[in-house]
Every structure is written in C-alpha cells, then in structure tokens.
Design an enzyme around this catalytic site. Structure first.
Site, PDB file in Angstrom:
ATOM      1  N   ASN A  58      57.674  48.879  13.532  1.00 26.50           N
ATOM      2  CA  ASN A  58      57.332  47.495  13.230  1.00 26.50           C
ATOM      3  C   ASN A  58      57.901  46.557  14.293  1.00 26.50           C
ATOM      4  OD1 ASN A  58      59.826  48.276  11.859  1.00 26.50           O
ATOM      5  ND2 ASN A  58      59.766  46.378  10.697  1.00 26.50           N
ATOM      6  N   GLU A  60      58.459  42.520  14.530  1.00 28.15           N
ATOM      7  CA  GLU A  60      58.413  41.231  13.837  1.00 28.15           C
ATOM      8  C   GLU A  60      58.368  40.076  14.828  1.00 28.15           C
ATOM      9  OE1 GLU A  60      60.738  42.719   9.833  1.00 28.15           O
ATOM     10  OE2 GLU A  60      61.745  41.292  11.122  1.00 28.15           O
ATOM     11  N   CYS A  69      52.777  46.008  12.034  1.00 29.09           N
ATOM     12  CA  CYS A  69      53.306  47.124  11.259  1.00 29.09           C
ATOM     13  C   CYS A  69      53.374  48.379  12.117  1.00 29.09           C
ATOM     14  CB  CYS A  69      52.412  47.392  10.052  1.00 29.09           C
ATOM     15  SG  CYS A  69      52.376  46.042   8.844  1.00 29.09           S
ATOM     16  N   GLU A  71      52.453  51.388  11.355  1.00 29.68           N
ATOM     17  CA  GLU A  71      51.228  52.182  11.270  1.00 29.68           C
ATOM     18  C   GLU A  71      50.190  51.702  12.275  1.00 29.68           C
ATOM     19  OE1 GLU A  71      52.805  51.749   6.963  1.00 29.68           O
ATOM     20  OE2 GLU A  71      52.869  50.643   8.842  1.00 29.68           O
ATOM     21  N   CYS A 109      51.142  49.229   3.711  1.00 24.44           N
ATOM     22  CA  CYS A 109      50.671  48.014   3.036  1.00 24.44           C
ATOM     23  C   CYS A 109      49.139  48.049   2.981  1.00 24.44           C
ATOM     24  CB  CYS A 109      51.162  46.765   3.778  1.00 24.44           C
ATOM     25  SG  CYS A 109      50.388  46.518   5.401  1.00 24.44           S
ATOM     26  N   CYS A 112      47.415  48.074   6.419  1.00 26.48           N
ATOM     27  CA  CYS A 112      47.556  49.361   7.093  1.00 26.48           C
ATOM     28  C   CYS A 112      46.679  50.425   6.453  1.00 26.48           C
ATOM     29  CB  CYS A 112      49.018  49.793   7.114  1.00 26.48           C
ATOM     30  SG  CYS A 112      49.993  48.767   8.240  1.00 26.48           S
TER      31      CYS A 112
END
Length: 169
Positions: A58, A60, A69, A71, A109, A112
């Site tokens: 990830n 940010e 993310c 993924e 999520c 993803c």
C-alpha cells in the site's frame, strides 16, 4: 472461466506450499508499505500462469482518496511486465512494524475485488485469493467469484480482453 479447486479455510501449517510461498512474498511486500497515516501495512503478491510473482504494497497519500492498495500495485506490476495471466493473489496486513499484532485475516477491499475480478476475466481463471493475518497463523482462500459474486466486467460490455494475458515486448 476455468474453475479451480474449491477454496478452503486452512490453518497456517496446512497451507499449500505454492500459497505459502506467495504469502511469504506478500509479507515481504508489506515491509515496504508507505503507511504513515493508517499505520497499517498491507502486502500483496500475484502469481501468473508463467510462474512469476509480482509484489505490491500500500502507498498512502495525504490526500487520502488517492492512495494505492497493495493488490492494485501487485496487479499493476504484473500488467506492466506484460504478464497479466493472473492465477492467484495473496494478501496480508498488520499494524506497521509488528506483524504479530495483525490478529485478523485481511481481505481485499471492494475496489480491489473488482480489480482482481477484471484480472480473472483476462486470464480466464477464477483467480484464487489467499488471505492471511499479519503473522500468517490464520489463512483463508477463496475464488474471486466468491468474494465478488456476479461481478461486473468486460464480458458485460461485450469486450474480449484475453489478448492482454501475455503481450510481446
């Protein structure tokens, strides 16, 4: 899509060796996460039909909505390497710096899941999604069609994306 063996919930010592290797790569990727805001590191590792592994973590951003993310990062790495024939993805997460504090299994999520579903449309496989907690003591696996039943994808738009599986350089 090509079906895969039914996913099973397994304890860490029962995990298939290929899945365990993919989880170890995801754990390494989590160590590279840039997560100064959530302080929660996530790593992902994609395995393609070629046997290659692509990782992501990830990333940010102070403008929270523009983070990436793990993924998506791993899927992007596979696609950027012209090897988007994805068969499996492993995901795990934990508080930054302490995998042992990541008690709960981390799953993709919604965004993803949609990205993984799109990759499954390209590969023609019901991509295996292997998820774990921070120290990999808890592991569960699903087919993406279980995590995103009746998913919306290129097939809904009448688009054939199989040509994107493996592209010449």
């Amino acid at each position: 899509m090509r079906p895969q063996a039914p996913p099973k919930s397994k304890s860490s010592n029962e995990v298939d060796p290929q899945d365990e290797a993919l989880l170890k790569e995801a754990a390494k990727a989590a160590e590279t996460a840039y997560a100064p805001y959530s302080k929660f590191s996530v790593g992902a590792a994609v395995r393609t039909r070629s046997g290659k592994t692509y990782i992501g973590s990830n990333l940010e951003n102070a403008a929270y909505g523009v983070g990436m993310c793990a993924e998506v990062a791993a899927l992007t790495a596979a696609n950027s390497s012209r090897d988007f024939d994805v068969v499996a993805i492993a995901v795990l997460g934990h508080p930054t710096g302490d995998p042992a504090l990541g008690h709960d299994i981390v799953t993709p999520c919604g965004r993803c899941r949609q990205m993984i579903y799109e990759a499954s449309q390209v590969s023609g496989d019901d991509v295996r999604v292997i998820c774990a907690n921070g120290d990999r003591s808890k592991v569960k696996a699903w087919a993406i069609s279980e995590l995103l039943p009746d998913g919306f994808g290129p097939h809904n738009l009448g688009i054939d994306v199989k040509r994107f599986r493996k592209r010449p350089e």
